[in-house]
Every structure is written in C-alpha cells, then in structure tokens.
Design a protein around this motif. Structure first.
Motif, PDB file in Angstrom:
ATOM      1  N   GLU A  39       2.025  -6.225   3.818  1.00 46.74           N
ATOM      2  CA  GLU A  39       0.702  -6.859   3.737  1.00 46.74           C
ATOM      3  C   GLU A  39       0.666  -8.020   2.745  1.00 46.74           C
ATOM      4  OE1 GLU A  39       1.044  -3.590   3.779  1.00 46.74           O
ATOM      5  OE2 GLU A  39      -0.089  -2.937   5.545  1.00 46.74           O
ATOM      6  N   ARG A  40       1.452  -7.913   1.695  1.00 43.76           N
ATOM      7  CA  ARG A  40       1.422  -8.972   0.684  1.00 43.76           C
ATOM      8  C   ARG A  40       2.416 -10.084   0.980  1.00 43.76           C
ATOM      9  NH1 ARG A  40       0.852  -4.347  -1.610  1.00 43.76           N
ATOM     10  NH2 ARG A  40       3.070  -4.116  -2.045  1.00 43.76           N
ATOM     11  N   PHE A 120      12.276   3.110   5.845  1.00 52.42           N
ATOM     12  CA  PHE A 120      11.940   4.382   5.192  1.00 52.42           C
ATOM     13  C   PHE A 120      10.479   4.434   4.757  1.00 52.42           C
ATOM     14  CE2 PHE A 120      14.940   7.718   3.730  1.00 52.42           C
ATOM     15  CZ  PHE A 120      16.053   7.343   4.450  1.00 52.42           C
ATOM     16  N   PHE A 121      10.003   3.325   4.175  1.00 45.57           N
ATOM     17  CA  PHE A 121       8.758   3.428   3.418  1.00 45.57           C
ATOM     18  C   PHE A 121       7.591   2.611   3.942  1.00 45.57           C
ATOM     19  CE2 PHE A 121      11.801   4.958   0.238  1.00 45.57           C
ATOM     20  CZ  PHE A 121      11.134   6.079  -0.214  1.00 45.57           C
ATOM     21  N   TRP A 123       6.572   2.285   7.454  1.00 45.82           N
ATOM     22  CA  TRP A 123       6.179   2.505   8.848  1.00 45.82           C
ATOM     23  C   TRP A 123       4.655   2.610   8.995  1.00 45.82           C
ATOM     24  CZ3 TRP A 123       3.868   7.120   8.098  1.00 45.82           C
ATOM     25  CH2 TRP A 123       4.389   7.939   7.081  1.00 45.82           C
ATOM     26  N   HIS A 124       3.933   2.965   7.911  1.00 41.75           N
ATOM     27  CA  HIS A 124       2.476   3.060   8.024  1.00 41.75           C
ATOM     28  C   HIS A 124       1.814   1.692   8.170  1.00 41.75           C
ATOM     29  CE1 HIS A 124       3.830   3.524   3.769  1.00 41.75           C
ATOM     30  NE2 HIS A 124       3.216   2.376   3.726  1.00 41.75           N
ATOM     31  N   SER A 125       2.597   0.616   8.018  1.00 46.22           N
ATOM     32  CA  SER A 125       2.027  -0.718   8.244  1.00 46.22           C
ATOM     33  C   SER A 125       2.004  -1.082   9.722  1.00 46.22           C
ATOM     34  CB  SER A 125       2.813  -1.780   7.463  1.00 46.22           C
ATOM     35  OG  SER A 125       2.614  -1.610   6.067  1.00 46.22           O
ATOM     36  N   THR A 170      15.728  13.868   2.688  1.00 46.55           N
ATOM     37  CA  THR A 170      15.205  12.544   3.020  1.00 46.55           C
ATOM     38  C   THR A 170      14.446  11.961   1.832  1.00 46.55           C
ATOM     39  OG1 THR A 170      14.889  13.237   5.322  1.00 46.55           O
ATOM     40  CG2 THR A 170      13.745  11.238   4.611  1.00 46.55           C
ATOM     41  N   GLY A 171      13.596  12.773   1.252  1.00 50.81           N
ATOM     42  CA  GLY A 171      12.835  12.315   0.098  1.00 50.81           C
ATOM     43  C   GLY A 171      13.718  11.996  -1.087  1.00 50.81           C
ATOM     44  N   TRP A 175      14.038   8.064  -2.183  1.00 49.41           N
ATOM     45  CA  TRP A 175      13.455   7.713  -3.476  1.00 49.41           C
ATOM     46  C   TRP A 175      14.448   7.007  -4.408  1.00 49.41           C
ATOM     47  CZ3 TRP A 175       8.532   7.460  -4.734  1.00 49.41           C
ATOM     48  CH2 TRP A 175       8.158   7.393  -6.074  1.00 49.41           C
ATOM     49  N   THR A 176      15.735   7.160  -4.135  1.00 41.99           N
ATOM     50  CA  THR A 176      16.733   6.491  -5.002  1.00 41.99           C
ATOM     51  C   THR A 176      16.535   4.979  -5.055  1.00 41.99           C
ATOM     52  OG1 THR A 176      18.364   6.276  -3.211  1.00 41.99           O
ATOM     53  CG2 THR A 176      18.498   8.263  -4.610  1.00 41.99           C
ATOM     54  N   TYR A 178      14.070   3.487  -5.793  1.00 40.38           N
ATOM     55  CA  TYR A 178      13.184   3.140  -6.895  1.00 40.38           C
ATOM     56  C   TYR A 178      13.818   3.334  -8.267  1.00 40.38           C
ATOM     57  CZ  TYR A 178       9.539   2.858  -3.388  1.00 40.38           C
ATOM     58  OH  TYR A 178       8.797   2.509  -2.291  1.00 40.38           O
ATOM     59  N   TRP A 179      15.006   3.908  -8.324  1.00 36.87           N
ATOM     60  CA  TRP A 179      15.598   4.094  -9.652  1.00 36.87           C
ATOM     61  C   TRP A 179      17.098   3.832  -9.715  1.00 36.87           C
ATOM     62  CZ3 TRP A 179      19.360   7.870 -10.245  1.00 36.87           C
ATOM     63  CH2 TRP A 179      19.436   8.844  -9.234  1.00 36.87           C
TER      64      TRP A 179
END
Lengths: 204, 204
Positions: A39-40, A120-121, A123-125, A170-171, A175-176, A178-179
């Motif tokens: 979106e951005r 992964f992150f 798909w809700h778009s 999966t989670g 999530w990796t 992000y860190w």
DNA sequence: GTCTATATTTGGATAGAC
DNA sequence: GTCTATCCAAATATAGAC
C-alpha cells in the motif's frame, strides 16, 4: 539450439535481460513491496525504479494488484522447485527435513528473499479471489512439507501432529526475516541447525 | 471511595464506559486494523464504527497514525502485565515457560487479540520515530522471556541460545493468528502444550 | 513501448458553527 | 464534543500523440 538453451538457463537463474521491462518491474516491485509494503508503494515509485513514467506501467500490467499477484505467482513457482530439489536430494527423512528447512531459510534470505517475504506476509493485500488463487498455489509447496513430516511421524522422529508442526515452523521460519541478518556471525546452516534442534526430540 | 474503586476496576478490566468515545475508537481501530490492515482502514470507517463523522475523530486524536500508536501502546502495557502475572505464578522454570507460552497464546486469541495481532504484525505502518518508541516498549516484554529462557538454559532444560529461541518462538506463536481457531477442536492448552513439546528436549 | 495530460476517486486533515 | 463543509494531496488508471 545451444543459444536458446543458454537463454533459457539465464531465465531459469532469474537473471532477466536488462531490457526486459516486465521482469525488471517485477523485481523492483518485489523489493519495494518488501521494504515499504504494497500500500505504501505507489505505481510512480515502481515506474521510477525502472526508469519509465507511471502511465507506462499499465502497458505491462492491467493493475497494481496484478503486479503483486504476478510477483507471488512467480515466487511460488520458484519456492516449489527449490523445495522439491531439496526434498529429493536427501536419503533419510531426517536429512530431508534438514534440507527442507535449509531450503526455506535460503529462500527467505537468499537472492529470492524479496518476493518470498512478500509472498509470506502480504497476501492480505490481495482481493479475495486473487488471495484464494495464491493460497491454492501454495498448497503444492505445503504438501511437500506435510509428506516429509508425516514420514517423520511414522518413523518416530517427531511425535507432534504434522499440520500443527508445519504451521509452527512456518511462523518460526518466516519471522526470521525480521531479525536474522545473512552475512552476520550466524550462518544459514547454523540457523537451520537451531530450527532442526527444536524439531527433533533426539538428534545425532 | 468504593465507587471510584469500582470504576477503576472497570477500567482495569477494560470495559470502557459506553460513552467513552476515545476508548471505543481505540477498540474499533484495533478490530478494523486487524481485519483489513492499517492502510486499508479509513478514518471515515473508524468514525462510522463508533457513530460519529470523520472530522470528529480528530478531536480525540491528532492523526490517524497516533491512533495506531495508541492501540499499540495500550496493548503492550496489557501484554507486559499479563506476562508478568504468568511469570510469577509458576514455581519451576519449566512451569514458568509453559505459563508464558500459554499467556502469549491467550493474548493472541483471547479478548485482547485485535490489539495484540496489530502490535505483532503492523509496526511497519508506523513512521521511524514511533516505530522505535514501540520497539523500546516491547523490550520489557521480551526481557521477561529472555530471563526465563536464560534460567532454562542454566538448568539444562533447553540447550539453545535464548535469543534465537525466543525469536523462533515469537514467529511460531504470532503466526497462530493465521491458522488457529479458538473454540475449535484444539484447546489453547493443547496448543500451548504442543509449542512446549517443541521447546523442551525431555518433558515429564 | 513510452510519454503527456488528465480524469476520477479517495483519504487525511482543518475551520468554524452549533 | 460533534457536525458541516471543504481543502489539499496523492493515488490509480485512461486516452491518445509520438
């Protein structure tokens, strides 16, 4: 013949010819969507990233959403092929699961990381229809995991439900992004080892 | 005195008085942000959800971003207090980690789930400054985890790095919002048990 | 295949009356 | 504390020239 095989290998290796605007748009989209979110990221930014103006983008794609869909479609194909390769490269079930974990982390942190992170992150778009389409494409990928985990269960390597186990995995893996810093003091193999360590009751 | 204590308890239990528009806006924001994402939720929708018009929203908050920040701030406070409660309620380190896992899953799937999901997955919708602010607030929450995991390491209950372990756990737990259905055939305790099962080498 | 120019919509935010 | 009215910016998408 040899030339076309060469060109095919270039495509396979995902090194788009520099003048292939469509491919370059997809690459830029993956990167920008990952960095700033769908979106951005404006169509103008997308266009600027490949050196054209916003109106021209719609010669290659019918809508912005179509770009996101195409990023995900092509990414999932690569994910399936990577995972399949990893799966057949191992003799034992234990080794297979390590390879699968290694492959997924490689997808998340290697050259394909932009598209994979987006898949992964974000798909809700997508609207409902396109979301379902992507979800059904991902099934083949998930099935490779579930088969391996089912095998592991039957052989007593794990004692948790394959579905639940895969979803927790999966989670943990996703999530990796992000860190975990590729190129830092912890190698991808180290990381894969740690994940495996959690997965198996007894190891070695 | 007893009246004010009662009113305080109402606030603590997070049952905002019906005419407290600010609280109702925060609740609606958490729900809508969770369901549709921050960017796809308009101030007009927010206003409609509490029965006012969009201009009135800015009497309560200076900007839309401020609303997201406030949702996260209040959520993190509740997260810290829940986790702290869970931490002190257990005698052994093993029991403590189970309680922490149980508490985090409860936060993700109980009445606080909207705000918690938003806090877990939508911090990238904040500008850099506000993002840092939230990140630093989360530290206290993460420290409770790290202390417990450090204890577990010293007692030989786990043999993986506490930092890495926590991060893998964050992903595994957070991701449950995309697949776990509270009220289904699997109870929250079952789920917490499965996660614990992965965490500990030897259990029972 | 790209550009120019622009239609159209939507969203965040403000000012002032009540 | 809310409403009315509105400003302003930004975004997706289109049409037609080159």
């Amino acid at each position: 013949m040899s030339v076309s095989a060469y060109e095919l290998s270039l495509q396979m290796a995902r090194t788009p010819r520099l003048d292939d605007r469509r491919e370059r748009l997809l690459d830029a989209a993956a990167r920008l969507f990952r960095e700033h979110g769908y979106e951005r990221t404006s169509v103008r930014q997308l266009a600027e990233a490949v050196g054209i103006l916003s109106g021209s983008v719609f010669h290659h794609f019918s809508s912005k959403e179509e770009i996101l869909l195409e990023v995900m479609r092509s990414t999932i194909e690569r994910m399936i092929s990577s995972l399949h390769e990893a799966s057949v490269s191992a003799d034992t079930t234990e080794a297979r699961l390590f390879q699968l974990i290694r492959a997924e982390l490689e997808l998340l942190h290697g050259p394909t990381r932009d598209g994979v992170a987006v898949t992964f992150f974000q798909w809700h778009s997508l609207g409902p229809d396109k979301q379902r389409h992507i979800l059904s494409m991902r099934e083949e990928y998930e099935n490779i995991w579930l088969e391996a985990l089912q095998q592991a269960l039957e052989q007593g390597l794990i004692d948790t439900d394959p579905f639940v186990t895969r979803r927790l995995l999966t989670g943990a893996n996703g999530w990796t992004i992000y860190w975990y810093q590729a190129g830092g003091s912890m190698s991808l193999d180290d990381l894969a080892g740690q994940v495996c360590h959690l997965l198996f009751r007894e190891r070695k």
